[in-house]
Motif scaffolding. Structure first.
Motif, short mmCIF file in Angstrom:
data_model
loop_
_atom_site.label_atom_id
_atom_site.label_comp_id
_atom_site.label_asym_id
_atom_site.label_seq_id
_atom_site.Cartn_x
_atom_site.Cartn_y
_atom_site.Cartn_z
N VAL A 129 0.86 -1.18 0.00
CA VAL A 129 0.00 0.00 0.00
C VAL A 129 0.90 1.23 0.00
O VAL A 129 1.84 1.33 0.81
N LEU A 130 0.61 2.18 -0.91
CA LEU A 130 1.38 3.40 -1.01
C LEU A 130 0.45 4.60 -0.88
O LEU A 130 -0.68 4.57 -1.41
N VAL A 131 0.89 5.64 -0.20
CA VAL A 131 0.13 6.88 -0.07
C VAL A 131 0.97 8.00 -0.67
O VAL A 131 2.12 8.21 -0.26
N LEU A 132 0.41 8.69 -1.65
CA LEU A 132 1.12 9.77 -2.32
C LEU A 132 0.48 11.11 -1.98
O LEU A 132 -0.74 11.25 -2.03
N GLY A 133 1.31 12.10 -1.64
CA GLY A 133 0.79 13.40 -1.27
C GLY A 133 -0.04 13.34 -0.01
O GLY A 133 -1.02 14.09 0.14
N GLY A 134 0.31 12.45 0.92
CA GLY A 134 -0.48 12.25 2.13
C GLY A 134 -0.69 13.55 2.89
O GLY A 134 0.25 14.28 3.16
N ARG A 135 -1.95 13.81 3.23
CA ARG A 135 -2.30 15.06 3.92
C ARG A 135 -3.03 14.72 5.21
O ARG A 135 -4.03 14.01 5.20
N GLN A 157 0.33 -1.22 7.51
CA GLN A 157 0.22 -1.81 6.18
C GLN A 157 0.82 -0.92 5.09
O GLN A 157 1.00 -1.36 3.96
N VAL A 158 1.07 0.34 5.42
CA VAL A 158 1.58 1.29 4.42
C VAL A 158 3.08 1.09 4.26
O VAL A 158 3.85 1.25 5.21
N ARG A 159 3.48 0.77 3.04
CA ARG A 159 4.90 0.52 2.76
C ARG A 159 5.64 1.79 2.36
O ARG A 159 6.86 1.87 2.44
N PHE A 160 4.89 2.77 1.85
CA PHE A 160 5.52 4.01 1.38
C PHE A 160 4.51 5.14 1.50
O PHE A 160 3.38 5.02 1.03
N LEU A 161 4.90 6.21 2.19
CA LEU A 161 4.03 7.39 2.30
C LEU A 161 4.86 8.64 2.05
O LEU A 161 5.79 8.93 2.78
N SER A 162 4.51 9.33 0.99
CA SER A 162 5.13 10.60 0.66
C SER A 162 4.15 11.69 1.05
O SER A 162 3.10 11.85 0.43
N ALA A 163 4.45 12.42 2.13
CA ALA A 163 3.52 13.43 2.65
C ALA A 163 3.51 14.68 1.78
O ALA A 163 4.50 15.01 1.10
N GLN A 164 2.39 15.39 1.84
CA GLN A 164 2.23 16.62 1.05
C GLN A 164 3.03 17.78 1.64
O GLN A 164 3.44 18.68 0.92
N ALA A 181 8.95 3.48 6.03
CA ALA A 181 7.89 3.77 5.07
C ALA A 181 7.80 5.25 4.73
O ALA A 181 7.00 5.63 3.89
N ARG A 182 8.61 6.07 5.39
CA ARG A 182 8.50 7.52 5.20
C ARG A 182 9.28 7.97 3.97
O ARG A 182 10.51 7.88 3.93
N GLY A 183 8.55 8.45 2.97
CA GLY A 183 9.17 8.95 1.76
C GLY A 183 9.38 10.45 1.83
O GLY A 183 9.11 11.09 2.85
N PRO A 184 9.85 11.05 0.75
CA PRO A 184 10.10 12.49 0.73
C PRO A 184 8.78 13.28 0.73
O PRO A 184 7.74 12.77 0.35
#
Length: 397
Positions: A129-135, A157-164, A181-184
């Motif tokens: 599970v990936l979250v892009l632009g997480g807000r 469950q989140v493998r990658f989250l790139s926050a907004q 799991a913390r992306g840029p």
């Protein structure tokens, strides 16, 4: 209208309703088989922001199921005509519909955007599970904290989250997002690039850029103030043109009535009306916002007066349109903060303030300067190649 035509309209409406119910229950079957990535976007803005990522995934040979929450977003996604991709309304977040979609569409991974994190969907995804632009706003984080056990299960469950933005990244981490799991920090909307296609000659002649302003993505409560501002500005700038683009075109009839009640002549895009002689042009279609940004020297970004959090400043900035907005900008706080720091947008509190700003921006060079300042302020050195490498690495792990 003939009885036959009326029956045809009713028949089509029923067919749409049945299709919507089937989609919400997860019982629509794919036209062709094969494993898919399930990408979910709430509505038009989120879906448009994900277009660069979607295009890269398709180019990499991935087959996709795209789900959205609104009919207008379905229409937008389908209008792109993307290969290897089907677009439909999202199923309700219950075990039965969710598992049907996972099984029927052979889902191998799930990508969701911004704040649309649905627990059942995330917990039942068989792959990453990936979250892009997480807000995640402060208010939402406080609400989530009341369900700490469930939230930790979901974030596990989140493998990658790139926050907004940096604040959202910190809040996700505090709620339990794993360090690995913390992306840029990446605001997907900063990746916006205008679609191909420019206004035709007729539109360009009808709307001289320096004498045209756009009220973009208006809601109920916005239009009356917009029309009042236009009337006030006309006293100083009699040649000023207004393009009024409702957020939801299905409200177009009601907006047209407001325009008429305000005493303005109106041309409607959906009817193919000639805009040349109209005082207000009602842009009541989907997928054409880029045309209106291209025509308007000034854009008022609506939804910022009516407790809706405002809409994207990235799209008008991409066209160099000078940006005006109200005080309610919660959905794009970081972007508007950058604009404010550089004096690259103007806050207008009400119809009177909007009219004053329109008059203050009457000179073409002033419009251009503010528009270019907005472009500079919202420029983001986002490395789409680096982001995609990270996404593909997770998908292929």
């Amino acid at each position: 209208m003939t009885l036959l035509a009326a029956r045809e309209i009713v028949s089509r409406a029923v067919a749409r309703d049945v299709a919507a119910v089937r989609a919400r229950l997860g019982i629509i079957a794919p036209r062709v088989g094969g494993a898919r990535i399930w990408l979910h976007a709430a509505s038009n803005g989120e879906l448009a922001s994900a277009r660069p990522v979607i295009d890269r995934l398709i180019a990499d040979g991935r087959h996709m199921l795209i789900t959205v929450n609104t009919d207008s977003a379905v229409a937008l996604g389908q209008s792109w005509g993307l290969a290897q991709t089907q677009v439909m309304l999202a199923p309700v977040d219950l075990p039965g519909p969710t598992r049907r979609v996972m099984r029927r569409w052979q889902i191998t991974a799930h990508i969701t955007l911004e704040a649309d994190l649905w627990p059942v969907r995330i917990l039942n995804t068989p792959g990453p599970v990936l979250v892009l632009g997480g807000r995640l706003t402060e208010r939402s984080a406080k609400g989530w904290a009341r369900f700490a056990v469930l939230v930790r299960r979901v974030l596990a469950q989140v493998r990658f989250l790139s926050a907004q933005d940096a604040g959202s990244a910190t809040r996700f981490a505090a709620l339990g997002l794993a360090p690995e799991a913390r992306g840029p920090v990446v605001d997907l909307k900063a990746l916006y690039s205008p679609p191909e296609g420019a206004p035709d000659v007729g539109l360009s002649r009808a709307f001289p850029r320096h004498d045209t302003w756009l009220a973009a993505s208006t809601h109920d409560g916005d239009e009356a103030a917009v029309l009042a501002a236009h009337r006030a500005a006309l006293a100083t700038r009699p040649g000023l043109k207004l393009i009024l683009a409702p957020r939801h075109p299905k409200r177009a009839d009601a907006v047209a009535e407001l325009i008429a009640a305000a005493g303005f002549t109106c041309a409607r895009r959906s009817s193919g009306d000639d805009p040349a002689g109209a005082q207000v042009y009602l842009a009541d279609t989907l997928g054409e916002m880029h045309l209106w940004y291209a025509l308007a020297g000034v854009t008022f970004v609506a939804g910022s007066w009516t407790d809706r959090g405002g809409h994207t400043p990235y799209e008008p900035a991409a066209f160099g349109s000078a940006i005006l907005h109200g005080a309610d900008i919660a959905n794009f706080r970081a972007a508007y903060a950058r604009l404010a720091e550089q004096g690259a947008a103007r806050l207008v509190a009400d119809a009177s303030g909007l009219a004053e700003a329109l008059n203050a921006l009457s000179a073409p060079d002033v419009q251009v300067q503010l528009g270019q300042a907005g472009q500079r302020a919202l420029h983001q050195d986002t490395d789409i190649d680096g982001l995609m490498q990270a996404i593909l690495a997770v998908l292929d792990a």
